[in-house]
Write a protein that holds these residues in place. Structure first.
Motif, short mmCIF file in Angstrom:
data_model
loop_
_atom_site.label_atom_id
_atom_site.label_comp_id
_atom_site.label_asym_id
_atom_site.label_seq_id
_atom_site.Cartn_x
_atom_site.Cartn_y
_atom_site.Cartn_z
N LEU A 225 16.15 0.33 8.04
CA LEU A 225 17.10 -0.56 8.70
C LEU A 225 17.33 -1.84 7.91
N ALA A 226 16.50 -2.07 6.88
CA ALA A 226 16.63 -3.29 6.08
C ALA A 226 16.88 -3.02 4.60
N TRP A 227 16.62 -1.79 4.15
CA TRP A 227 16.71 -1.46 2.73
C TRP A 227 18.16 -1.45 2.26
N ASN A 228 18.38 -1.95 1.04
CA ASN A 228 19.71 -1.94 0.43
C ASN A 228 19.69 -1.07 -0.82
N ALA A 229 20.68 -0.22 -0.96
CA ALA A 229 20.77 0.63 -2.15
C ALA A 229 21.18 -0.22 -3.35
N PRO A 230 20.51 -0.08 -4.49
CA PRO A 230 20.88 -0.85 -5.67
C PRO A 230 22.26 -0.50 -6.20
N GLN A 231 22.72 0.70 -5.92
CA GLN A 231 24.06 1.14 -6.30
C GLN A 231 24.48 2.25 -5.34
N PRO A 232 25.79 2.47 -5.19
CA PRO A 232 26.24 3.51 -4.26
C PRO A 232 25.67 4.88 -4.61
N LEU A 233 25.29 5.62 -3.59
CA LEU A 233 24.62 6.90 -3.76
C LEU A 233 25.59 8.07 -3.68
N ASP A 234 25.22 9.17 -4.34
CA ASP A 234 26.02 10.40 -4.28
C ASP A 234 25.78 11.18 -3.00
N ARG A 235 24.52 11.24 -2.59
CA ARG A 235 24.15 12.06 -1.45
C ARG A 235 23.03 11.37 -0.66
N VAL A 236 23.03 11.58 0.65
CA VAL A 236 21.88 11.25 1.49
C VAL A 236 21.50 12.51 2.25
N TYR A 237 20.23 12.87 2.17
CA TYR A 237 19.70 14.02 2.90
C TYR A 237 18.99 13.48 4.14
N GLU A 238 19.59 13.67 5.30
CA GLU A 238 19.08 13.14 6.56
C GLU A 238 18.52 14.28 7.41
N GLN A 239 17.20 14.31 7.46
CA GLN A 239 16.55 15.36 8.22
C GLN A 239 15.68 14.80 9.34
N THR A 240 14.77 13.91 9.00
CA THR A 240 13.75 13.48 9.96
C THR A 240 13.83 12.02 10.34
N CYS A 241 14.76 11.27 9.78
CA CYS A 241 14.77 9.84 10.04
C CYS A 241 15.49 9.49 11.34
N LEU A 242 16.69 10.00 11.52
CA LEU A 242 17.45 9.67 12.72
C LEU A 242 16.69 10.06 13.98
N CYS A 243 16.13 11.25 14.01
CA CYS A 243 15.45 11.72 15.22
C CYS A 243 14.12 11.01 15.45
N ALA A 244 13.62 10.31 14.43
CA ALA A 244 12.38 9.55 14.57
C ALA A 244 12.64 8.12 15.04
N LEU A 245 13.87 7.65 14.89
CA LEU A 245 14.24 6.31 15.33
C LEU A 245 14.66 6.34 16.79
N PRO B 113 32.24 6.20 -1.58
CA PRO B 113 33.34 6.95 -0.97
C PRO B 113 33.39 8.37 -1.53
N GLY B 114 33.50 9.33 -0.63
CA GLY B 114 33.46 10.72 -1.05
C GLY B 114 32.06 11.29 -1.14
N GLY B 115 31.04 10.45 -0.98
CA GLY B 115 29.66 10.91 -0.98
C GLY B 115 29.36 11.71 0.28
N LEU B 116 28.33 12.53 0.21
CA LEU B 116 28.00 13.43 1.31
C LEU B 116 26.74 13.00 2.05
N LEU B 117 26.84 13.06 3.36
CA LEU B 117 25.67 12.93 4.23
C LEU B 117 25.31 14.34 4.67
N LEU B 118 24.20 14.85 4.15
CA LEU B 118 23.71 16.20 4.47
C LEU B 118 22.76 16.05 5.65
N ALA B 119 23.27 16.28 6.84
CA ALA B 119 22.54 15.93 8.06
C ALA B 119 22.03 17.15 8.80
N LEU B 120 20.81 17.01 9.30
CA LEU B 120 20.22 18.00 10.20
C LEU B 120 19.97 17.29 11.52
#
Length: 206
Positions: A100-120, A138-145
């Motif tokens: 909730l506080a971390w900032n990406a040093p540069q825009p990312l291509d992909r985020v793999y979201e598996q266990t974080c959302l359901c743990a919050l 922009p155009g990056g993918l959120l690979l969500a479970l």
């Protein structure tokens, strides 16, 4: 902070009480790799990476995988796995950080979201969804479970977890169409050993 604390997660990792851990990468990740949704050289973030199983798969596939976890024991275990696998830091590494506080040093291509959302706790979902949007290019993918773990008491308004139930209608509201492109359903379902299942949805960041 509503929901589980850092001490809650630390105790579970140090005691080995991690029933959500398959002991191997999630099978849906291999599906996405096989489909070419993650390419060698792309930067892939894994928030709430736990013991780092997915980081190993991503690193071996040639991606630049970065895991985040704010639990010291999880970070230590993930770093040990990476070291034992002989992966260079360019292909797999872990930072101890609050998502909730971390900032990406540069825009990312992909985020793999598996266990974080359901743990919050759901109180923090809006802030986390904003983070996901900010991290991706922009155009990056959120690979969500999205975890499907509805409890009987939900009908009386109780919010129980972790894992917290990711009702697909709630996910549509959280990841709204003005910020994300949604694929048409149906979405692949991946069974979980605890009797729940996850819906695999690939969102494109606008």
């Amino acid at each position: 902070m509503a929901g589980p604390t850092q001490d809650f997660w630390q105790q579970r990792f140090t005691s080995g009480q991690t029933p959500w851990d398959r002991g191997a990468p999630h099978p849906q990740l291999q599906n996405w790799l096989s489909e070419g949704l993650i390419q060698a050289g792309q930067t892939v973030l894994v928030p709430g990476c736990g013991q780092g199983h997915e980081l190993l798969s991503l690193g071996k596939a040639g991606a630049h995988a970065l895991g985040l976890d704010y639990t010291p024991a999880a970070v230590e275990l993930a770093r040990l796995r990476i070291s034992q696998a002989g992966l260079a830091s360019a292909h797999a590494r872990v930072e101890q950080a609050d998502v909730l506080a971390w900032n990406a040093p540069q825009p990312l291509d992909r985020v793999y979201e598996q266990t974080c959302l359901c743990a919050l706790h759901p109180d923090h979902w809006r802030a986390y969804a904003d983070q996901l949007h900010a991290w991706l290019k922009p155009g990056g993918l959120l690979l969500a479970l999205f975890m499907q773990a509805r409890r009987d008491n939900a009908g009386q308004g109780f919010v129980e977890g972790p894992p917290y139930h990711g009702d697909i209608q709630a996910m549509r509201a959280l990841f709204s169409s003005d910020r994300w492109d949604w694929p048409a359903p149906p979405y692949p379902a991946q069974a979980h050993a605890q009797g729940w299942y996850e819906l695999a949805v690939v969102l494109t960041r606008r």
